[in-house]
Design a protein around this motif. Sequence first.
Motif, PDB file in Angstrom:
ATOM      1  N   THR A   1      39.700  44.430  40.979  1.00  0.00           N
ATOM      2  CA  THR A   1      40.370  44.972  42.152  1.00  0.00           C
ATOM      3  C   THR A   1      40.939  43.851  43.022  1.00  0.00           C
ATOM      4  OG1 THR A   1      38.225  45.014  43.278  1.00  0.00           O
ATOM      5  CG2 THR A   1      38.970  47.074  42.261  1.00  0.00           C
ATOM      6  N   PRO A   2      41.969  43.171  42.552  1.00  0.00           N
ATOM      7  CA  PRO A   2      42.597  42.174  43.415  1.00  0.00           C
ATOM      8  C   PRO A   2      43.196  42.848  44.640  1.00  0.00           C
ATOM      9  CG  PRO A   2      43.993  42.645  41.522  1.00  0.00           C
ATOM     10  CD  PRO A   2      42.695  43.360  41.277  1.00  0.00           C
ATOM     11  N   GLY A   3      43.322  42.098  45.712  1.00  0.00           N
ATOM     12  CA  GLY A   3      43.902  42.675  46.924  1.00  0.00           C
ATOM     13  C   GLY A   3      43.414  41.966  48.169  1.00  0.00           C
ATOM     14  N   ARG A   4      43.660  42.584  49.308  1.00  0.00           N
ATOM     15  CA  ARG A   4      43.365  41.988  50.609  1.00  0.00           C
ATOM     16  C   ARG A   4      41.874  42.042  50.926  1.00  0.00           C
ATOM     17  NH1 ARG A   4      45.518  38.172  53.704  1.00  0.00           N
ATOM     18  NH2 ARG A   4      44.833  38.350  55.857  1.00  0.00           N
ATOM     19  N   LEU A   5      41.351  40.946  51.429  1.00  0.00           N
ATOM     20  CA  LEU A   5      39.981  40.875  51.913  1.00  0.00           C
ATOM     21  C   LEU A   5      40.051  40.621  53.420  1.00  0.00           C
ATOM     22  CD1 LEU A   5      37.085  40.956  50.676  1.00  0.00           C
ATOM     23  CD2 LEU A   5      37.109  38.463  50.815  1.00  0.00           C
ATOM     24  N   HIS A   6      39.682  41.636  54.220  1.00  0.00           N
ATOM     25  CA  HIS A   6      39.788  41.518  55.672  1.00  0.00           C
ATOM     26  C   HIS A   6      38.613  40.743  56.279  1.00  0.00           C
ATOM     27  CE1 HIS A   6      43.049  44.363  55.514  1.00  0.00           C
ATOM     28  NE2 HIS A   6      42.282  45.288  54.986  1.00  0.00           N
ATOM     29  N   ARG A   7      37.434  40.940  55.715  1.00  0.00           N
ATOM     30  CA  ARG A   7      36.246  40.304  56.289  1.00  0.00           C
ATOM     31  C   ARG A   7      35.243  39.999  55.188  1.00  0.00           C
ATOM     32  NH1 ARG A   7      33.177  43.143  61.227  1.00  0.00           N
ATOM     33  NH2 ARG A   7      35.060  42.363  62.273  1.00  0.00           N
ATOM     34  N   TYR A   8      34.618  38.826  55.291  1.00  0.00           N
ATOM     35  CA  TYR A   8      33.534  38.443  54.385  1.00  0.00           C
ATOM     36  C   TYR A   8      32.493  37.707  55.223  1.00  0.00           C
ATOM     37  CZ  TYR A   8      30.939  36.042  50.721  1.00  0.00           C
ATOM     38  OH  TYR A   8      29.939  35.566  49.914  1.00  0.00           O
TER      39      TYR A   8
ATOM     40  N   ASP B   1      45.459  46.873  58.837  1.00  0.00           N
ATOM     41  CA  ASP B   1      46.076  47.853  57.949  1.00  0.00           C
ATOM     42  C   ASP B   1      45.691  49.284  58.298  1.00  0.00           C
ATOM     43  OD1 ASP B   1      43.438  47.804  57.143  1.00  0.00           O
ATOM     44  OD2 ASP B   1      43.886  47.814  54.985  1.00  0.00           O
ATOM     45  N   GLY B   2      44.872  49.465  59.363  1.00  0.00           N
ATOM     46  CA  GLY B   2      44.439  50.789  59.773  1.00  0.00           C
ATOM     47  C   GLY B   2      43.098  51.212  59.205  1.00  0.00           C
ATOM     48  N   SER B   3      42.534  50.430  58.290  1.00  0.00           N
ATOM     49  CA  SER B   3      41.253  50.814  57.692  1.00  0.00           C
ATOM     50  C   SER B   3      40.116  50.662  58.691  1.00  0.00           C
ATOM     51  CB  SER B   3      40.971  49.985  56.444  1.00  0.00           C
ATOM     52  OG  SER B   3      40.866  48.609  56.756  1.00  0.00           O
TER      53      SER B   3
ATOM     54  N   TRP C   1      35.812  50.379  58.943  1.00  0.00           N
ATOM     55  CA  TRP C   1      34.636  50.037  58.147  1.00  0.00           C
ATOM     56  C   TRP C   1      33.383  50.109  59.004  1.00  0.00           C
ATOM     57  CZ3 TRP C   1      35.075  48.751  52.929  1.00  0.00           C
ATOM     58  CH2 TRP C   1      36.383  48.614  52.453  1.00  0.00           C
ATOM     59  N   VAL C   2      32.335  50.681  58.441  1.00  0.00           N
ATOM     60  CA  VAL C   2      31.051  50.806  59.128  1.00  0.00           C
ATOM     61  C   VAL C   2      29.986  50.088  58.314  1.00  0.00           C
ATOM     62  CG1 VAL C   2      29.272  52.391  59.971  1.00  0.00           C
ATOM     63  CG2 VAL C   2      31.687  53.001  60.181  1.00  0.00           C
ATOM     64  N   ASN C   3      29.183  49.275  58.986  1.00  0.00           N
ATOM     65  CA  ASN C   3      28.057  48.586  58.355  1.00  0.00           C
ATOM     66  C   ASN C   3      26.769  48.904  59.085  1.00  0.00           C
ATOM     67  OD1 ASN C   3      30.468  46.630  57.664  1.00  0.00           O
ATOM     68  ND2 ASN C   3      28.805  46.123  56.249  1.00  0.00           N
ATOM     69  N   ASP C   4      25.689  49.053  58.320  1.00  0.00           N
ATOM     70  CA  ASP C   4      24.346  49.028  58.883  1.00  0.00           C
ATOM     71  C   ASP C   4      23.449  48.321  57.881  1.00  0.00           C
ATOM     72  OD1 ASP C   4      23.770  50.878  56.887  1.00  0.00           O
ATOM     73  OD2 ASP C   4      23.234  52.506  58.247  1.00  0.00           O
ATOM     74  N   SER C   5      22.152  48.366  58.071  1.00  0.00           N
ATOM     75  CA  SER C   5      21.244  47.594  57.212  1.00  0.00           C
ATOM     76  C   SER C   5      21.225  48.077  55.774  1.00  0.00           C
ATOM     77  CB  SER C   5      19.826  47.636  57.778  1.00  0.00           C
ATOM     78  OG  SER C   5      19.344  48.974  57.814  1.00  0.00           O
ATOM     79  N   SER C   6      21.740  49.281  55.497  1.00  0.00           N
ATOM     80  CA  SER C   6      21.706  49.812  54.129  1.00  0.00           C
ATOM     81  C   SER C   6      22.990  49.587  53.361  1.00  0.00           C
ATOM     82  CB  SER C   6      21.389  51.311  54.149  1.00  0.00           C
ATOM     83  OG  SER C   6      22.534  52.074  54.483  1.00  0.00           O
ATOM     84  N   GLY C   7      24.045  49.101  54.044  1.00  0.00           N
ATOM     85  CA  GLY C   7      25.300  48.884  53.341  1.00  0.00           C
ATOM     86  C   GLY C   7      26.500  49.217  54.199  1.00  0.00           C
ATOM     87  N   GLN C   8      27.621  49.570  53.553  1.00  0.00           N
ATOM     88  CA  GLN C   8      28.850  49.833  54.290  1.00  0.00           C
ATOM     89  C   GLN C   8      29.669  50.910  53.618  1.00  0.00           C
ATOM     90  OE1 GLN C   8      30.948  46.031  54.028  1.00  0.00           O
ATOM     91  NE2 GLN C   8      32.265  46.846  52.426  1.00  0.00           N
ATOM     92  N   ARG C   9      30.573  51.496  54.412  1.00  0.00           N
ATOM     93  CA  ARG C   9      31.575  52.411  53.887  1.00  0.00           C
ATOM     94  C   ARG C   9      32.883  52.136  54.613  1.00  0.00           C
ATOM     95  NH1 ARG C   9      27.031  55.991  54.065  1.00  0.00           N
ATOM     96  NH2 ARG C   9      26.565  56.924  52.028  1.00  0.00           N
ATOM     97  N   GLY C  10      33.989  52.478  53.934  1.00  0.00           N
ATOM     98  CA  GLY C  10      35.298  52.280  54.537  1.00  0.00           C
ATOM     99  C   GLY C  10      36.180  53.497  54.331  1.00  0.00           C
ATOM    100  N   TRP C  11      37.089  53.739  55.294  1.00  0.00           N
ATOM    101  CA  TRP C  11      38.025  54.862  55.210  1.00  0.00           C
ATOM    102  C   TRP C  11      39.399  54.410  55.685  1.00  0.00           C
ATOM    103  CZ3 TRP C  11      33.240  55.120  57.469  1.00  0.00           C
ATOM    104  CH2 TRP C  11      32.288  55.946  56.850  1.00  0.00           C
TER     105      TRP C  11
END
Length: 667
Positions: free
Chosen positions: A354-361, A564-566, A568-578
């Motif tokens: 999945t090449p592409g943009r990485l907004h945060r690491y 880009d309008g995305s 992202w939510v993070n907590d101690s169990s992981g993350q999701r993005g919309w």
Amino acid sequence: MITTLLIANRGEIARRVIRTARTMGIRTVAVYSDIDRNAPHVTDADMAVSLGGSSATESYLDAGKILAAARSAGADAVHPGYGFLSENAEFARACVEAGLIFVGPAPDSIETMGLKDRAKDVARAAGVPVLPDAVITDDDHSSWQAAAELVGFPLLVKATAGGGGKGMRRVDGPTELIDAIDGARREASSSFGNPTVFLERLLASPRHIEIQVFGDSHGNAVHLLERECSVQRRHQKVIEEAPSPAVNSALRNRMGETAVSLVRKLGYLGAGTVEYLLDDSEAEPHFYFLEMNTRLQVEHPVTEEITGIDLVRLQLQVAAGHPLGLTQDDIKPVGHAVEVRLYAEDTRRNFLPTPGRLHRYRHASVPEIRYEDGIAPAGEVSPFYDPMLAKVIAHAPTRTEAALRLSRALAGMQIHGTTTNRDFLAAALAAPDFLAGDTHTDFIDLHPDLCFAGPATPEPVHLAAAIAVTVARRRLTDRLTRFAPPGFRMLHGHPPAHTRWSTIGGDGERDLAYKLSASSGEAELKLTIDGVNHKFTLLDLSPDGVRVRTNDLEHACSVALHADGSIWVNDSSGQRGWMPQPRLPEPLSDTALGGPASEMSGTVVAVRVKVGDKVSAGAPLVVLESMKMEHAVLAAAEGIIDAVHVKLGQYVEAAMPVVSIVSEVES
């Protein structure tokens, strides 16, 4: 003596070598392609030289450019890392002829052991057990079939100059053989500059065990215990550990002594790895020689963690002519170490890159976890190179503690943008069979559910956090509402707001309706997701996060909105993005019509059809290469090829139609 070291590589291994060289007082030189001009390894080094080009062939595989860079920088040594030119005997020989110290074995050793078929001959001569095999030396399909019958099915097609799972195909029967050899040859040629392949008998469910070895120019040789690397996809490792849960001291001694005898027979210099397949299906385990890698391995950190030995430092010392300075009795394991490879790939789609943009690491800096990062906090993941972003390593007194510690560290990382295998890795490390040590090369095949793993926190909680923070941010930019409480509305009795959000790396869209209100100083969110009602209490709502309370549990969530309008939510169990969808659908573009499309961007390496061909559902139409791997675009239904929109060597973007297919009735 080494004073200036050029690292002929990129990404995390270049950074790893630079780090140790700096502690030894050695000046470092990075090389980079056009795409990598702002990469972290470039800014880490003391000096940098541009190689130009985008592909590996135009840059990191161009020995002439590497040697010219070494001359211009005044380097007296070259460290090849792994991959690219690290096991290229001609490159090692050219370094020596140019008066450079090559941080690796002698060219003759690379030549002997770098070709897997020749390496197996050496192993046979040394009395090491090997599996049946046959080298493919011609283009005669009938001779290919005859060789395969002698080896026996199932078998593997393997690149003689290969490594890292490249140029490798599984073949279960005669009908698959021709395409497998053709594909392996193309991939081997692209990755290693050598299209030669051989066939080897495939064990049903072995373990992949490797022995780290070292030799010096004074006749000393040792092994630094074993690693287990059995959890693999596409024959490439994704989880590695040391020591192996399946190897006892007696077996360790047998495998280690065999590996060291091979080192002594070769007069081997520097770091190497002797790899074995271990069949432990019976009471008495049997091991078979697989290959010898004449370089540092990707998974070397787990050996460093349990032995306390810096392998890069040892490489540089041995290359400079110093003795190893340690004996076999000096090497004792302490605790357990586990490493994962973090890839830009979609495990839900058969590990598609999945090449592409990485907004945060981002990740926490804690002493118990070691991060070998190849990327910056934000940037572009290129389709031209391997999809590995980083390695993450945990060391602990016990195997269980190391695995669970690593799983939690992965869950806590913030990786926004392109899809990665992070959720899969975190789930695999905590899986009961993994914790029990039941790890064979078919581990992923036996646990397909892990490929669809996600955070433990329910999705509605993360959606509630995303909506609440999005609204809070919007109010901050509104001069009328920025000082109002969270539940403030201009009109009393306002109706719920409606929106549609598509999941990123997930399973589709969510139809959302929500309403915020204030009560007793707390905010309340009523949220309807695809017709199902939920109710949440919001605490400490801010533009960057919120605590979401539901069923007496509070979840502390951070929320990020990117350009880009995305969301992202993070907590101690992981993350999701919309990605919020526009209120009105965009008109269909011409490229959205017409036929099967590529799922990913890449370069066309084979066109299997022509206009007028009749194809069945599932037939391969076009083969793309991306991130050093090949992927076929398949026909979704039976039909006639009406047009071919791509040609060999063309670079195509994701979602671009590659052919047009019409039904026989239309034609």
